[in-house]
Design a protein around this motif. Structure first.
Motif, PDB file in Angstrom:
ATOM      1  N   ILE A  55      49.896 -46.098  34.911  1.00 22.83           N
ATOM      2  CA  ILE A  55      50.148 -46.710  33.193  1.00 22.83           C
ATOM      3  C   ILE A  55      48.581 -45.466  32.550  1.00 22.83           C
ATOM      4  O   ILE A  55      49.347 -45.112  31.563  1.00 22.83           O
ATOM      5  CB  ILE A  55      49.542 -47.993  32.694  1.00 22.83           C
ATOM      6  CG1 ILE A  55      50.526 -49.028  33.639  1.00 22.83           C
ATOM      7  CG2 ILE A  55      48.946 -48.286  31.803  1.00 22.83           C
ATOM      8  CD1 ILE A  55      49.904 -50.578  33.110  1.00 22.83           C
ATOM      9  N   SER A  56      47.744 -45.585  33.131  1.00 20.14           N
ATOM     10  CA  SER A  56      46.927 -44.447  32.348  1.00 20.14           C
ATOM     11  C   SER A  56      47.249 -43.429  32.556  1.00 20.14           C
ATOM     12  O   SER A  56      46.628 -42.184  32.167  1.00 20.14           O
ATOM     13  CB  SER A  56      45.358 -44.530  33.085  1.00 20.14           C
ATOM     14  OG  SER A  56      45.460 -44.407  34.225  1.00 20.14           O
ATOM     15  N   MET A  57      48.492 -42.773  33.633  1.00 17.26           N
ATOM     16  CA  MET A  57      48.098 -41.442  33.929  1.00 17.26           C
ATOM     17  C   MET A  57      47.827 -40.476  34.681  1.00 17.26           C
ATOM     18  O   MET A  57      47.357 -39.508  34.372  1.00 17.26           O
ATOM     19  CB  MET A  57      49.069 -40.770  32.345  1.00 17.26           C
ATOM     20  CG  MET A  57      49.719 -40.592  32.350  1.00 17.26           C
ATOM     21  SD  MET A  57      50.784 -39.951  30.242  1.00 17.26           S
ATOM     22  CE  MET A  57      48.957 -40.454  29.219  1.00 17.26           C
ATOM     23  N   LEU A  58      46.677 -41.643  35.006  1.00 19.02           N
ATOM     24  CA  LEU A  58      45.874 -40.989  36.640  1.00 19.02           C
ATOM     25  C   LEU A  58      46.124 -40.342  37.604  1.00 19.02           C
ATOM     26  O   LEU A  58      45.669 -39.575  37.842  1.00 19.02           O
ATOM     27  CB  LEU A  58      44.331 -41.952  36.807  1.00 19.02           C
ATOM     28  CG  LEU A  58      43.527 -41.957  35.464  1.00 19.02           C
ATOM     29  CD1 LEU A  58      42.553 -42.908  35.922  1.00 19.02           C
ATOM     30  CD2 LEU A  58      43.103 -40.854  35.085  1.00 19.02           C
ATOM     31  N   GLU A  59      47.732 -41.095  38.028  1.00 16.42           N
ATOM     32  CA  GLU A  59      48.253 -40.938  39.086  1.00 16.42           C
ATOM     33  C   GLU A  59      49.855 -40.632  38.365  1.00 16.42           C
ATOM     34  O   GLU A  59      50.191 -41.575  37.953  1.00 16.42           O
ATOM     35  CB  GLU A  59      48.279 -42.422  40.410  1.00 16.42           C
ATOM     36  CG  GLU A  59      46.592 -41.987  41.001  1.00 16.42           C
ATOM     37  CD  GLU A  59      47.303 -43.135  41.704  1.00 16.42           C
ATOM     38  OE1 GLU A  59      48.096 -43.759  41.903  1.00 16.42           O
ATOM     39  OE2 GLU A  59      45.865 -43.879  41.954  1.00 16.42           O
ATOM     40  N   ASP A  60      50.237 -39.695  38.968  1.00 14.45           N
ATOM     41  CA  ASP A  60      51.245 -39.475  39.701  1.00 14.45           C
ATOM     42  C   ASP A  60      52.293 -40.760  39.793  1.00 14.45           C
ATOM     43  O   ASP A  60      52.028 -41.757  41.283  1.00 14.45           O
ATOM     44  CB  ASP A  60      52.518 -38.222  39.648  1.00 14.45           C
ATOM     45  CG  ASP A  60      51.962 -36.726  39.003  1.00 14.45           C
ATOM     46  OD1 ASP A  60      51.232 -37.288  37.951  1.00 14.45           O
ATOM     47  OD2 ASP A  60      51.980 -36.361  39.342  1.00 14.45           O
ATOM     48  N   LEU A  91      40.273 -46.131  27.664  1.00 10.43           N
ATOM     49  CA  LEU A  91      40.001 -47.324  29.132  1.00 10.43           C
ATOM     50  C   LEU A  91      38.755 -47.429  29.008  1.00 10.43           C
ATOM     51  O   LEU A  91      37.521 -47.212  28.367  1.00 10.43           O
ATOM     52  CB  LEU A  91      39.849 -46.120  29.998  1.00 10.43           C
ATOM     53  CG  LEU A  91      41.308 -45.181  30.480  1.00 10.43           C
ATOM     54  CD1 LEU A  91      40.645 -43.807  30.910  1.00 10.43           C
ATOM     55  CD2 LEU A  91      42.536 -46.050  31.261  1.00 10.43           C
ATOM     56  N   VAL A  92      38.722 -49.445  29.489  1.00 16.01           N
ATOM     57  CA  VAL A  92      37.545 -49.897  29.295  1.00 16.01           C
ATOM     58  C   VAL A  92      37.650 -50.727  30.924  1.00 16.01           C
ATOM     59  O   VAL A  92      38.350 -51.073  31.182  1.00 16.01           O
ATOM     60  CB  VAL A  92      37.799 -50.943  28.665  1.00 16.01           C
ATOM     61  CG1 VAL A  92      36.637 -51.803  28.496  1.00 16.01           C
ATOM     62  CG2 VAL A  92      37.641 -50.759  26.892  1.00 16.01           C
ATOM     63  N   ALA A 160      36.117 -46.995  23.450  1.00 15.34           N
ATOM     64  CA  ALA A 160      37.629 -46.814  23.935  1.00 15.34           C
ATOM     65  C   ALA A 160      38.165 -46.045  22.505  1.00 15.34           C
ATOM     66  O   ALA A 160      39.891 -45.814  22.790  1.00 15.34           O
ATOM     67  CB  ALA A 160      37.981 -47.344  24.294  1.00 15.34           C
ATOM     68  N   LEU A 161      37.742 -46.616  21.818  1.00 13.57           N
ATOM     69  CA  LEU A 161      38.469 -46.741  20.075  1.00 13.57           C
ATOM     70  C   LEU A 161      38.113 -45.436  19.390  1.00 13.57           C
ATOM     71  O   LEU A 161      38.736 -45.027  18.464  1.00 13.57           O
ATOM     72  CB  LEU A 161      38.459 -47.613  19.307  1.00 13.57           C
ATOM     73  CG  LEU A 161      38.451 -49.201  19.325  1.00 13.57           C
ATOM     74  CD1 LEU A 161      38.053 -50.406  19.011  1.00 13.57           C
ATOM     75  CD2 LEU A 161      40.172 -49.627  19.839  1.00 13.57           C
ATOM     76  N   VAL A 167      46.741 -47.563  22.237  1.00 15.40           N
ATOM     77  CA  VAL A 167      46.788 -48.439  23.342  1.00 15.40           C
ATOM     78  C   VAL A 167      45.240 -48.248  24.188  1.00 15.40           C
ATOM     79  O   VAL A 167      43.984 -47.228  24.563  1.00 15.40           O
ATOM     80  CB  VAL A 167      47.825 -48.060  24.825  1.00 15.40           C
ATOM     81  CG1 VAL A 167      47.378 -49.023  26.112  1.00 15.40           C
ATOM     82  CG2 VAL A 167      49.414 -48.006  24.975  1.00 15.40           C
ATOM     83  N   ILE A 168      44.802 -49.584  24.592  1.00 15.65           N
ATOM     84  CA  ILE A 168      43.579 -50.104  24.590  1.00 15.65           C
ATOM     85  C   ILE A 168      43.960 -50.594  26.458  1.00 15.65           C
ATOM     86  O   ILE A 168      44.498 -51.681  26.084  1.00 15.65           O
ATOM     87  CB  ILE A 168      42.499 -51.016  24.389  1.00 15.65           C
ATOM     88  CG1 ILE A 168      42.620 -50.075  22.826  1.00 15.65           C
ATOM     89  CG2 ILE A 168      41.554 -50.997  25.162  1.00 15.65           C
ATOM     90  CD1 ILE A 168      41.467 -49.031  23.236  1.00 15.65           C
ATOM     91  N   LEU A 169      43.258 -49.492  27.768  1.00 22.98           N
ATOM     92  CA  LEU A 169      43.645 -50.355  28.731  1.00 22.98           C
ATOM     93  C   LEU A 169      42.676 -50.586  29.354  1.00 22.98           C
ATOM     94  O   LEU A 169      41.560 -49.877  29.268  1.00 22.98           O
ATOM     95  CB  LEU A 169      44.469 -49.315  29.335  1.00 22.98           C
ATOM     96  CG  LEU A 169      44.892 -49.768  31.676  1.00 22.98           C
ATOM     97  CD1 LEU A 169      45.338 -50.787  31.436  1.00 22.98           C
ATOM     98  CD2 LEU A 169      45.661 -48.512  31.629  1.00 22.98           C
TER      99      LEU A 169
END
Length: 226
Positions: A55-60, A91-92, A160-161, A167-169
């Motif tokens: 979801i955070s696009m840290l992995e494909d 991110l939190v 994070a803001l 989006v806050i994940l």
């Protein structure tokens, strides 16, 4: 109808382990919309960490489609992905990851440094405003070691803001907090969703159910709405 910010369609994530293929996520299709609070729950090993990273696009993804604000990320460069993450996702984490050598407001400023849209002279004022939104106006000059765990997490939410993401994940944002601080954090996240942010909390705490609009359980790589 609310605006879709993130769209996962038939997303699968596989890992190779020796001669075995493990499906951490198995053919998941889900939309995350603005102004909603989502909870993703599951036991250890259920795929929550993989879901966060996707979801955070840290992995494909291994297969399937990931879109953010309608943009298909499949053929984007790592720099383009990083720009999207900066603009759209805050991110939190459970462990806060605050810089111990920086005061609360300075920690909030950090993500703004790489954002050309925020002028240097505006950074501190924005940081102070964000700390006020998480009820920390009186702690702006305190270092993390001078703050409680709940206060550190609120600084992390303000950080994070910083770039005004859609989006806050939050990954287990109350995992190390007592009940009182847990409620404070979830109330802040709920308020942010009511103000139009898309809030996605990955947690094993049942308390999150009191605040979430939509609850998903992750079991063996499948997302099931509760």
């Amino acid at each position: 109808m609310k605006e879709t910010i993130i769209e996962l369609k038939n997303v699968t994530k596989e890992f190779k382990r020796k001669n075995e293929t493990i499906k951490a996520l198995d053919d998941i299709s889900i939309n995350f919309e603005a102004g909603k609070f989502y909870a993703i729950m599951g036991h250890s090993g259920s795929g929550k960490s993989t879901a966060i990273n996707i979801i955070s696009m840290l992995e494909d993804v291994t297969s399937g489609t990931y879109k953010i604000n309608g943009i298909d990320t499949k053929n984007l460069s790592s720099d383009e992905i990083a720009d999207l993450r900066k603009d759209y996702i805050g991110l939190v984490f459970q462990d806060f990851y605050l810089d111990e050598h920086l005061k609360a407001y300075e920690n909030v400023i950090l993500p703004m440094i790489i954002n050309s849209k925020i002028k240097k002279e505006e950074r501190k004022e924005r940081a102070l405003e964000l700390l006020e939104t998480v009820d920390l106006s009186e702690r702006i000059n305190h270092f993390p070691k001078e703050l409680s765990g709940g206060e550190c997490q609120r600084v992390a939410i303000a950080r994070a803001l910083a770039n005004n993401p859609h989006v806050i994940l939050a990954d287990e944002p109350t995992g190390d907090l007592d009940e009182e601080n847990e409620h404070k954090i979830f109330k802040i996240l709920k308020r942010l969703s009511e103000e139009g942010k898309c809030i996605i909390v990955v947690s094993h705490s049942n308390e999150v159910k009191k605040y979430a609009d939509i609850i998903y359980n992750l079991k063996k790589g499948k997302l099931v709405e509760e």
